[in-house]
Design an enzyme around this catalytic site. Structure first.
Site, PDB file in Angstrom:
ATOM      1  N   HIS A  62       0.878  -1.179   0.000  1.00  0.00           N
ATOM      2  CA  HIS A  62       0.000   0.000   0.000  1.00  0.00           C
ATOM      3  C   HIS A  62       0.910   1.221   0.000  1.00  0.00           C
ATOM      4  O   HIS A  62       1.208   1.807   1.051  1.00  0.00           O
ATOM      5  CB  HIS A  62      -0.924  -0.017   1.220  1.00  0.00           C
ATOM      6  CG  HIS A  62      -1.944   1.078   1.206  1.00  0.00           C
ATOM      7  ND1 HIS A  62      -3.155   0.976   1.854  1.00  0.00           N
ATOM      8  CD2 HIS A  62      -1.939   2.297   0.620  1.00  0.00           C
ATOM      9  CE1 HIS A  62      -3.857   2.087   1.668  1.00  0.00           C
ATOM     10  NE2 HIS A  62      -3.126   2.908   0.926  1.00  0.00           N
ATOM     11  N   HIS A  84       1.506   4.609  -2.642  1.00  0.00           N
ATOM     12  CA  HIS A  84       1.156   5.344  -3.864  1.00  0.00           C
ATOM     13  C   HIS A  84       2.445   5.912  -4.434  1.00  0.00           C
ATOM     14  O   HIS A  84       3.121   6.698  -3.758  1.00  0.00           O
ATOM     15  CB  HIS A  84       0.176   6.470  -3.538  1.00  0.00           C
ATOM     16  CG  HIS A  84      -1.106   5.976  -2.943  1.00  0.00           C
ATOM     17  ND1 HIS A  84      -2.252   5.787  -3.685  1.00  0.00           N
ATOM     18  CD2 HIS A  84      -1.412   5.575  -1.676  1.00  0.00           C
ATOM     19  CE1 HIS A  84      -3.216   5.326  -2.897  1.00  0.00           C
ATOM     20  NE2 HIS A  84      -2.725   5.181  -1.673  1.00  0.00           N
ATOM     21  N   HIS A 140      -9.323   0.804  -1.715  1.00  0.00           N
ATOM     22  CA  HIS A 140      -9.298   1.560  -0.465  1.00  0.00           C
ATOM     23  C   HIS A 140     -10.729   1.598   0.062  1.00  0.00           C
ATOM     24  O   HIS A 140     -11.619   2.138  -0.595  1.00  0.00           O
ATOM     25  CB  HIS A 140      -8.869   3.004  -0.716  1.00  0.00           C
ATOM     26  CG  HIS A 140      -7.396   3.221  -0.903  1.00  0.00           C
ATOM     27  ND1 HIS A 140      -6.663   2.574  -1.860  1.00  0.00           N
ATOM     28  CD2 HIS A 140      -6.521   4.034  -0.247  1.00  0.00           C
ATOM     29  CE1 HIS A 140      -5.411   2.980  -1.791  1.00  0.00           C
ATOM     30  NE2 HIS A 140      -5.290   3.863  -0.822  1.00  0.00           N
ATOM     31  N   GLU A 190     -11.336   3.519   5.222  1.00  0.00           N
ATOM     32  CA  GLU A 190     -10.381   4.493   5.782  1.00  0.00           C
ATOM     33  C   GLU A 190     -11.181   5.570   6.504  1.00  0.00           C
ATOM     34  O   GLU A 190     -10.837   5.966   7.612  1.00  0.00           O
ATOM     35  CB  GLU A 190      -9.524   5.110   4.658  1.00  0.00           C
ATOM     36  CG  GLU A 190      -8.472   6.114   5.153  1.00  0.00           C
ATOM     37  CD  GLU A 190      -7.629   6.720   4.022  1.00  0.00           C
ATOM     38  OE1 GLU A 190      -7.998   6.554   2.847  1.00  0.00           O
ATOM     39  OE2 GLU A 190      -6.607   7.355   4.337  1.00  0.00           O
ATOM     40  N   ASP A 228       1.699   3.882   2.580  1.00  0.00           N
ATOM     41  CA  ASP A 228       0.718   4.779   1.962  1.00  0.00           C
ATOM     42  C   ASP A 228       1.384   5.857   1.100  1.00  0.00           C
ATOM     43  O   ASP A 228       1.473   5.702  -0.114  1.00  0.00           O
ATOM     44  CB  ASP A 228      -0.219   5.406   2.997  1.00  0.00           C
ATOM     45  CG  ASP A 228      -1.602   5.703   2.417  1.00  0.00           C
ATOM     46  OD1 ASP A 228      -1.830   5.361   1.239  1.00  0.00           O
ATOM     47  OD2 ASP A 228      -2.452   6.250   3.141  1.00  0.00           O
ATOM     48  N   ASP A 229       1.793   6.963   1.715  1.00  0.00           N
ATOM     49  CA  ASP A 229       2.375   8.096   0.968  1.00  0.00           C
ATOM     50  C   ASP A 229       3.625   8.574   1.703  1.00  0.00           C
ATOM     51  O   ASP A 229       3.632   9.669   2.284  1.00  0.00           O
ATOM     52  CB  ASP A 229       1.345   9.240   0.888  1.00  0.00           C
ATOM     53  CG  ASP A 229       0.110   8.823   0.114  1.00  0.00           C
ATOM     54  OD1 ASP A 229       0.179   8.774  -1.118  1.00  0.00           O
ATOM     55  OD2 ASP A 229      -0.915   8.525   0.756  1.00  0.00           O
TER      56      ASP A 229
HETATM   57  N1  HPA Z   1      -6.607   7.273   0.663  1.00  0.00           N
HETATM   58  C1  HPA Z   1      -7.241   7.617  -0.445  1.00  0.00           C
HETATM   59  N2  HPA Z   1      -6.608   8.075  -1.492  1.00  0.00           N
HETATM   60  C2  HPA Z   1      -5.297   8.204  -1.456  1.00  0.00           C
HETATM   61  C3  HPA Z   1      -4.592   7.863  -0.348  1.00  0.00           C
HETATM   62  C4  HPA Z   1      -5.277   7.356   0.765  1.00  0.00           C
HETATM   63  O1  HPA Z   1      -4.723   7.002   1.802  1.00  0.00           O
HETATM   64  N3  HPA Z   1      -3.297   8.118  -0.614  1.00  0.00           N
HETATM   65  C5  HPA Z   1      -3.229   8.575  -1.866  1.00  0.00           C
HETATM   66  N4  HPA Z   1      -4.448   8.648  -2.389  1.00  0.00           N
HETATM   67 ZN    ZN Z   2      -3.650   4.744   0.133  1.00  0.00          ZN
END
Ligand code: HPA
Ligand code: ZN
Length: 349
Positions: free
Chosen positions: A20, A22, A204, A207, A286-287
């Site tokens: 996970h 991006h 996703h 969240e 994630d990012d």
């Molecule tokens: N959630 C939804 N969209 C996203 C995320 C996330 O954590 N990171 C990058 N785009």
């Molecule tokens: Zn994500």
């Protein structure tokens, strides 16, 4: 437990997967600044730490979309792919399945073939240099709606049939961006098309939305994994089902603190509760560049927040391997590598 931290910490060298992540969210700060200058995008501030503060998923997405907008041509994508893999490998990544979300680039007139070929070029160079391997998941962007998702799925399949460069690196489809107010079932046509073409499926969900959206992703879209999935714990039956069926969740605890503002402190994150419930809750970034994170730091942070032992972290890394979309032989090889490294790195007691 070892007192070592940072580069000397055994968790830094432990072979890890990230399912996970991006790719746009790995963009180095220096690359953000350079691509903004190259492509004539004005950043709202030169102090990125100022920009990288989020009060909600939606406020994060504004920043994510700005960073995405810096990717203007094939060379930019190649640079991003290269740096993503090199930077992740520097913190123990041996295998990744990274998302890319091309909706807004396609809308702006870029070609999917160029985006994928660029990413492939950069990733291939990084793979040769580091030995890490990275495959790709093409994400639908919910902000662009179900028709754009179907069009993307259809383009992916056409390019694959045409043997376009880098298409064999794409192992599945996913869905990201805004969750609130979106019924995942509306994306069924895109997911069905992807499935018929042999692509794996994730999304996703959970969240920022309720457990029923996770159930819809599983039952309507046929998802084999769920990205984030925090709200599963609100539904005991669903929790039991996902635990019994071993359906992986790609959890990103630090992101959930900094991006979704789900909890204030990592120690309050439901990650340990998810693992205790028998869920296959894997650990991911994630990012990372947009949250000043890396995979080694995420493992250390979770260990420290929940008082996990080294063996617990090795088990988490092992679940990550099982959750990949690699074939059984490839999984076995990664498990062997993890076992041997864990034996070497085992801290003194
Ligand atoms: N959630 C939804 N969209 C996203 C995320 C996330 O954590 N990171 C990058 N785009
Ligand atoms: Zn994500």
């Amino acid at each position: 437990m070892s007192a070592a931290t940072g580069p000397d910490d055994p968790l830094e060298l432990l072979p890890k997967v990230d399912l996970h992540c991006h790719v746009e969210g790995t963009m180095r700060p220096a690359t953000v600044v350079e691509l903004a200058a190259k492509n004539g995008v004005e950043l709202p501030t030169s102090d990125l730490s100022e920009l990288y503060r989020y009060t909600s998923l939606d406020s994060f997405l504004e920043v994510f979309w700005l960073v995405q907008s810096l990717l203007a041509d094939r060379d930019d994508w190649a640079r991003l792919g290269y740096e993503a893999a090199v930077d992740s490998a520097a913190h123990g990544l041996v295998y990744g399945e990274f998302f890319f979300t091309p909706a807004r680039h396609l809308e702006a007139g870029q070609f999917l073939a160029d985006i994928v070929a660029g990413l492939d070029e950069g990733l291939a160079t990084a793979e040769q240099e580091t030995g890490a391997q990275v495959r790709l998941i093409a994400d639908f962007d919910r902000a662009h709606g179900p028709d754009a998702a179907l069009a993307l799925a259809s383009q992916l399949i056409d390019l694959r049939h045409a043997g376009s460069t880098g298409m064999d690196r794409i192992v599945g489809v996913g869905m990201d961006s805004t969750e609130a107010g979106v019924n995942p079932a509306h994306y069924v046509a895109a997911y069905e098309l992807a499935d018929r073409a042999g692509l794996r499926r994730t999304a996703h969900q959970g969240e920022t939305t309720q457990a029923w959206t996770i159930e819809a992703a599983l039952d309507v879209l046929g998802c084999e994994r769920i990205d984030h999935g925090l709200s599963v714990l609100d539904d005991l039956d669903l929790t039991r089902r996902m635990a019994a069926d071993g359906i992986p969740l790609t959890v990103c605890p630090t992101s959930n603190v900094l991006i979704a503002n789900h909890v204030e402190l990592l120690a309050d994150h439901p990650y340990a509760e998810m693992r205790d419930a028998g869920l296959m809750a894997t650990l991911n970034t994630d990012d990372p560049a947009l949250t000043q994170l890396d995979l080694g730091a995420e493992y250390r942070a979770v260990r420290d927040a929940f008082g996990y032992e080294f063996a617990d972290m090795v088990a988490i890394a092992g679940d990550g391997i099982d959750a990949t979309w690699l074939d059984d032989d490839e999984k076995r090889r990664l498990h062997t590598r993890l076992r041997e490294a864990a034996h070497e790195l085992q801290p003194d007691r």
